[in-house]
Write an enzyme that holds these catalytic residues in place. Structure first.
Site, PDB file in Angstrom:
ATOM      1  N   ASP A  10       0.852  -1.208   0.000  1.00  0.00           N
ATOM      2  CA  ASP A  10       0.000   0.000   0.000  1.00  0.00           C
ATOM      3  C   ASP A  10       0.882   1.251   0.000  1.00  0.00           C
ATOM      4  O   ASP A  10       0.843   2.072   0.918  1.00  0.00           O
ATOM      5  CB  ASP A  10      -0.954   0.008   1.199  1.00  0.00           C
ATOM      6  CG  ASP A  10      -0.234   0.048   2.552  1.00  0.00           C
ATOM      7  OD1 ASP A  10      -0.822   0.596   3.516  1.00  0.00           O
ATOM      8  OD2 ASP A  10       0.922  -0.429   2.645  1.00  0.00           O
ATOM      9  N   ASP A  15       6.636   1.287   1.978  1.00  0.00           N
ATOM     10  CA  ASP A  15       6.368   0.345   0.880  1.00  0.00           C
ATOM     11  C   ASP A  15       7.216   0.713  -0.342  1.00  0.00           C
ATOM     12  O   ASP A  15       7.752  -0.147  -1.027  1.00  0.00           O
ATOM     13  CB  ASP A  15       4.897   0.387   0.474  1.00  0.00           C
ATOM     14  CG  ASP A  15       3.948   0.098   1.607  1.00  0.00           C
ATOM     15  OD1 ASP A  15       3.709   1.017   2.415  1.00  0.00           O
ATOM     16  OD2 ASP A  15       3.465  -1.032   1.712  1.00  0.00           O
ATOM     17  N   ASN A  39      -2.478   2.870   3.401  1.00  0.00           N
ATOM     18  CA  ASN A  39      -1.953   4.193   3.762  1.00  0.00           C
ATOM     19  C   ASN A  39      -2.744   5.303   3.074  1.00  0.00           C
ATOM     20  O   ASN A  39      -3.013   6.349   3.649  1.00  0.00           O
ATOM     21  CB  ASN A  39      -0.479   4.287   3.357  1.00  0.00           C
ATOM     22  CG  ASN A  39       0.411   3.413   4.220  1.00  0.00           C
ATOM     23  OD1 ASN A  39       0.232   3.352   5.440  1.00  0.00           O
ATOM     24  ND2 ASN A  39       1.331   2.692   3.593  1.00  0.00           N
ATOM     25  N   THR A 124       2.871  -6.095   2.652  1.00  0.00           N
ATOM     26  CA  THR A 124       3.310  -5.006   3.524  1.00  0.00           C
ATOM     27  C   THR A 124       2.214  -3.961   3.729  1.00  0.00           C
ATOM     28  O   THR A 124       2.490  -2.807   4.063  1.00  0.00           O
ATOM     29  CB  THR A 124       4.558  -4.304   2.951  1.00  0.00           C
ATOM     30  OG1 THR A 124       4.224  -3.732   1.665  1.00  0.00           O
ATOM     31  CG2 THR A 124       5.723  -5.265   2.807  1.00  0.00           C
ATOM     32  N   PHE A 165      -0.863  -0.823  12.339  1.00  0.00           N
ATOM     33  CA  PHE A 165      -1.745  -0.267  11.323  1.00  0.00           C
ATOM     34  C   PHE A 165      -2.287  -1.313  10.346  1.00  0.00           C
ATOM     35  O   PHE A 165      -3.484  -1.327  10.047  1.00  0.00           O
ATOM     36  CB  PHE A 165      -1.022   0.837  10.523  1.00  0.00           C
ATOM     37  CG  PHE A 165      -1.871   1.378   9.401  1.00  0.00           C
ATOM     38  CD1 PHE A 165      -1.700   0.921   8.102  1.00  0.00           C
ATOM     39  CD2 PHE A 165      -2.865   2.308   9.650  1.00  0.00           C
ATOM     40  CE1 PHE A 165      -2.488   1.409   7.058  1.00  0.00           C
ATOM     41  CE2 PHE A 165      -3.664   2.800   8.615  1.00  0.00           C
ATOM     42  CZ  PHE A 165      -3.479   2.349   7.331  1.00  0.00           C
ATOM     43  N   ASN A 166      -1.445  -2.149   9.766  1.00  0.00           N
ATOM     44  CA  ASN A 166      -1.905  -3.083   8.739  1.00  0.00           C
ATOM     45  C   ASN A 166      -2.980  -4.037   9.262  1.00  0.00           C
ATOM     46  O   ASN A 166      -3.909  -4.405   8.551  1.00  0.00           O
ATOM     47  CB  ASN A 166      -0.734  -3.882   8.164  1.00  0.00           C
ATOM     48  CG  ASN A 166       0.182  -3.018   7.319  1.00  0.00           C
ATOM     49  OD1 ASN A 166      -0.244  -2.009   6.762  1.00  0.00           O
ATOM     50  ND2 ASN A 166       1.450  -3.385   7.256  1.00  0.00           N
ATOM     51  N   HIS A 247       9.524   0.151   8.228  1.00  0.00           N
ATOM     52  CA  HIS A 247       8.867  -1.121   8.565  1.00  0.00           C
ATOM     53  C   HIS A 247       8.882  -2.137   7.414  1.00  0.00           C
ATOM     54  O   HIS A 247       9.313  -3.270   7.577  1.00  0.00           O
ATOM     55  CB  HIS A 247       7.405  -0.867   8.936  1.00  0.00           C
ATOM     56  CG  HIS A 247       7.214   0.118  10.036  1.00  0.00           C
ATOM     57  ND1 HIS A 247       7.321  -0.206  11.381  1.00  0.00           N
ATOM     58  CD2 HIS A 247       6.887   1.440  10.001  1.00  0.00           C
ATOM     59  CE1 HIS A 247       7.072   0.865  12.115  1.00  0.00           C
ATOM     60  NE2 HIS A 247       6.820   1.874  11.314  1.00  0.00           N
ATOM     61  N   ASP A 248       8.390  -1.732   6.260  1.00  0.00           N
ATOM     62  CA  ASP A 248       8.144  -2.687   5.175  1.00  0.00           C
ATOM     63  C   ASP A 248       9.429  -3.248   4.577  1.00  0.00           C
ATOM     64  O   ASP A 248       9.425  -4.363   4.033  1.00  0.00           O
ATOM     65  CB  ASP A 248       7.308  -2.038   4.069  1.00  0.00           C
ATOM     66  CG  ASP A 248       5.921  -1.677   4.557  1.00  0.00           C
ATOM     67  OD1 ASP A 248       5.307  -0.769   3.966  1.00  0.00           O
ATOM     68  OD2 ASP A 248       5.455  -2.293   5.526  1.00  0.00           O
TER      69      ASP A 248
HETATM   70  O1  RIB Z   1       2.597  -0.123  10.854  1.00  0.00           O
HETATM   71  C1  RIB Z   1       3.442   0.055   9.751  1.00  0.00           C
HETATM   72  C2  RIB Z   1       2.763  -0.379   8.499  1.00  0.00           C
HETATM   73  O2  RIB Z   1       1.617   0.436   8.267  1.00  0.00           O
HETATM   74  C3  RIB Z   1       3.639  -0.206   7.257  1.00  0.00           C
HETATM   75  O3  RIB Z   1       3.303  -1.191   6.327  1.00  0.00           O
HETATM   76  C4  RIB Z   1       3.255   1.150   6.741  1.00  0.00           C
HETATM   77  O4  RIB Z   1       3.431   1.258   5.323  1.00  0.00           O
HETATM   78  C5  RIB Z   1       1.791   1.185   7.064  1.00  0.00           C
HETATM   79  O5  RIB Z   1       1.113   0.525   6.012  1.00  0.00           O
HETATM   80 CA    CA Z   2       2.734  -0.605   4.073  1.00  0.00          CA
END
Ligand code: RIB
Ligand code: CA
Length: 327
Positions: A10, A15, A39, A124, A165-166, A247-248
């Site tokens: 996303d 990403d 996102n 991701t 979040f994901n 993160h990703d």
């Molecule tokens: O929590 C981090 C995740 O949430 C990452 O994948 C970032 O791109 C958001 O999508």
């Molecule tokens: Ca992401």
């Protein structure tokens, strides 16, 4: 032999960095990108995936759009973190390409079915596409070589105190995915929050020519920790207080160099009914290896991660030209 992967994402700042990593690492063959709302809306995540792929010299990588809304809940986004465009401060030339025809779910099923046991599926973003894929074709869980996500947390969340979040964006999808019968390699906040880009890392990105000055730095420079430093601003023990966490990139770096991470067998269940805990990945490490559904990353070689990432980005930069020596 490079590991063939499909990246469901996303984009999204981190990403975008994951796409650049996957496209640039010699041990990864990025077969295709699928996009999902997360996102930002799926129109923007798709446009961003196309623009990033073209910018890094990978315009031939097919991008197939996926779900615009979560399975059950209304679509929410993270524009306050990733900006209106989804790429923060990075402004890329719009892609001259177009998304591949069809839907991401069918692309994932068709591509994996044609090469059972060979393809690693990496996600991701929210797991909406993945959930529909395993519902439409349950054999997918046995056809993938590996299934790797950036998502979840054995500890606290970043979007709420409980949820990452994901998982928070589509808890029902996450619950379907963790219950699909495969073993989920989960790169969660426990390790990803430790990948903050330090000033030294940011300085090395400055030496990467247009890749650094047009994409990496402008994107990371505006990657805020979330609303007013709330749960998203919180960092677990050991997390750096430097720049934003990528993160990703952890998910794709695991494909390239799994030894950077320590994985622990666990059973992960996703909360879908809690008022305060919706999207929480309830992680039980007491199960025996056979009874688990996940391998949860609980440690990372942060120095080794950044050496790998910067070396990979230097390769992409060389492809683009303009990288200074020693990048
Ligand atoms: O929590 C981090 C995740 O949430 C990452 O994948 C970032 O791109 C958001 O999508
Ligand atoms: Ca992401």
């Amino acid at each position: 032999m490079p590991a063939p992967i499909i990246l469901d994402c996303d984009p999204g700042i981190d990403d975008a960095l994951a796409i650049a990593f996957a496209s640039g690492h010699p041990g990864i063959d990025l077969l295709g990108i699928t996009t999902v709302a997360g996102n930002v809306g799926v129109d923007k995540t798709t446009a961003n995936a196309l623009a990033v792929s073209e910018f890094i010299g990978a315009a031939g990588t097919p991008v197939t759009a996926g779900c615009a809304v979560p399975l059950v809940r209304p679509a929410l986004d993270a524009r306050e973190v990733h900006g209106e465009s989804g790429l923060g401060g990075a402004v890329l030339p719009p892609s001259r390409g177009a998304p591949a025809p069809g839907h991401a779910v069918d692309y994932i099923i068709g591509t994996v079915a044609a090469a059972p046991g060979e393809i690693t599926l990496v996600a991701t973003g929210p797991l909406t596409n993945i959930a529909l894929a395993v519902r439409r074709e349950p054999r997918l869980a046995g056809w993938v070589r590996n299934f790797v996500i950036m998502g979840g947390s054995a500890g606290r969340g970043n979007t709420t105190a409980a949820a990452e979040f994901n998982m928070w964006a589509d808890p029902e999808a996450a619950a379907v995915v963790f219950g699909a019968g495969w073993t989920v390699t989960m790169l969660g906040l426990d390790v990803t929050l430790r990948t903050s880009a330090s000033p030294a890392v940011l300085q090395r990105m400055r030496e990467l020519g247009p890749l650094g000055t047009t994409l990496l730095l402008p994107a990371l420079g505006s990657y805020r920790a979330g609303p007013a430093g709330g749960a998203r601003g919180a960092r677990p023990r050991g997390a750096s207080t430097a720049g934003p966490a990528v993160h990703d990139v952890c998910a794709v770096s695991w494909v390239a160099q799994p030894g950077l991470f320590r994985l622990v067998p666990a059973h992960v269940a996703v909360e879908t009914t809690g008022v305060l805990t919706s999207g929480m990945t309830v992680t039980d490490f007491t199960v025996g290896t056979g009874a688990g559904n996940a391998l949860v990353a609980m440690d990372i070689d942060v120095e080794g991660f950044w050496e790998l990432a910067l070396r990979t980005y230097a390769g992409v930069a060389a492809r683009l030209g303009g990288a200074q020596q020693g990048g």
